[in-house]
Write an enzyme that holds these catalytic residues in place. Structure first.
Site, PDB file in Angstrom:
ATOM      1  N   SER A 170     -19.746  26.501-113.015  1.00 39.59           N
ATOM      2  CA  SER A 170     -20.720  26.581-114.093  1.00 39.59           C
ATOM      3  C   SER A 170     -22.198  27.160-113.236  1.00 39.59           C
ATOM      4  CB  SER A 170     -20.892  25.724-115.589  1.00 39.59           C
ATOM      5  OG  SER A 170     -22.561  25.729-115.630  1.00 39.59           O
ATOM      6  N   TYR A 195     -23.489  16.437-115.698  1.00 38.51           N
ATOM      7  CA  TYR A 195     -22.658  17.232-115.552  1.00 38.51           C
ATOM      8  C   TYR A 195     -22.954  18.436-114.265  1.00 38.51           C
ATOM      9  CZ  TYR A 195     -20.803  22.141-117.911  1.00 38.51           C
ATOM     10  OH  TYR A 195     -20.032  23.194-117.710  1.00 38.51           O
TER      11      TYR A 195
END
Ligand code: NDP
Ligand code: 8X3
Length: 255
Positions: A141, A154
């Site tokens: 990501s 995260y």
């Protein structure tokens, strides 16, 4: 075509879109996720529309034994023809400070995004080596390149994916196995619905005022990278909505 693409998290979002584009181009598939009903529907659609063979299985990537049993139980013909692994299953759970964050959420993200990817890779890498061909896609990501406020755990899991892509490249280069790390910015999937525990108002508001990436954009990119000539590897790709400069600057239009 004999080749199989093994996809984790194929019940939604990027994983499902990858299943669709590879099936459309004649690849057979092994699709896994926890929601088997969705995989059954997808298998039926893809097999009848494109005439490819689709294996499905209920799989929680956090469970190491389930992962090894799932891979071991695949028909030998399938095991011998797995060419691509798309390590896609993953999630963000919550968005809070470390002080206020939920340790249950942290465990879920660490167990899925890092350990799950490792368990699946450990089970599939020997097959890719044996088949003397292969390409691994790890879905990281922009959160694996940068850290944003309250993204803490995260972001850490996606930085770990980025590091594991580099590690895999070092270990697998002598076997001619390609490793591509994909780092998307904001994409409109079920990601935010999951992150905000089913609160669709907050989830939808994330994508208000700009054109977010769609799952198909990621699938097209992966398909492109997967179909380069044998001597070419795309190592690391960051893909963003045009309205997003980095993990914190998103240009939203006023209503
Ligand atoms: P979705 O929520 O739409 O899809 C996530 C998929 O992961 C689902 O198929 C889900 O299946 C699966 N999954 C989650 N937990 C597990 C588990 N324990 N075992 C097996 N499968 C699991 O989100 P996206 O498609 O957006 O996300 C795909 C990947 O892309 C994730 O790794 C995410 O972190 C990453 N990503 C997403 C971005 C975005 O903005 N959307 C941007 C950058 C990266 P099921 O629930 O049926 O098990
Ligand atoms: C998903 C994108 O920026 O919301 O990985 O973390 S972000």
């Amino acid at each position: 075509m004999d080749s199989y693409v093994f996809i984790t998290g194929a019940s939604s979002g990027f994983g499902k879109a990858c299943a669709e584009i590879f099936a459309k181009n004649g690849y057979n598939l092994v699709l896994s996720a926890r929601r088997l009903d969705r995989l059954e529907k997808l298998r039926n659609e893809l097999q009848s529309t494109y005439g490819v063979h689709v294996e499905i299985g209920e799989l929680d990537v956090r469970d190491e034994i389930q992962v090894t049993n799932f891979v071991d139980a695949l028909p030998i013909k399938v095991q011998n023809n797995i060419e691509l692994l798309i390590n896609n299953a993953g999630l963000a759970a919550g968005r809070d400070s470390l002080e206020n964050g939920s340790t249950t959420d942290w465990n879920q993200m660490i167990d899925t995004n890092i350990k799950g990817l490792l368990f699946v890779s450990k089970a599939i890498i020997p097959l890719l080596k044996k088949n003397t061909r292969g390409h691994i896609f790890n879905i990281s990501s922009i959160a694996g390149k940068e850290v944003y406020q309250n993204g803490n755990v995260y972001c850490a899991t996606k930085h770990a994916v980025d590091a594991l892509s580099k590690a895999m490249r070092i270990e697998l280069v002598e076997h001619g196995i390609k490793v591509t790390n994909i780092a998307p910015g904001a994409a409109e999937t079920e990601f935010s619905l999951v992150r905000f525990k089913g609160n669709s108002t907050i989830a939808h508001s994330i994508y208000d005022g700009f054109d977010a990436l769609q799952a198909e954009d990621i699938a097209e990119l992966i398909y492109f990278a997967a179909t380069r000539p044998k001597h070419v590897t795309l190592n690391d790709i960051t893909i963003m909505p045009t309205a997003q400069a980095n993990s914190t600057i998103l240009h939203k239009k006023e209503n």
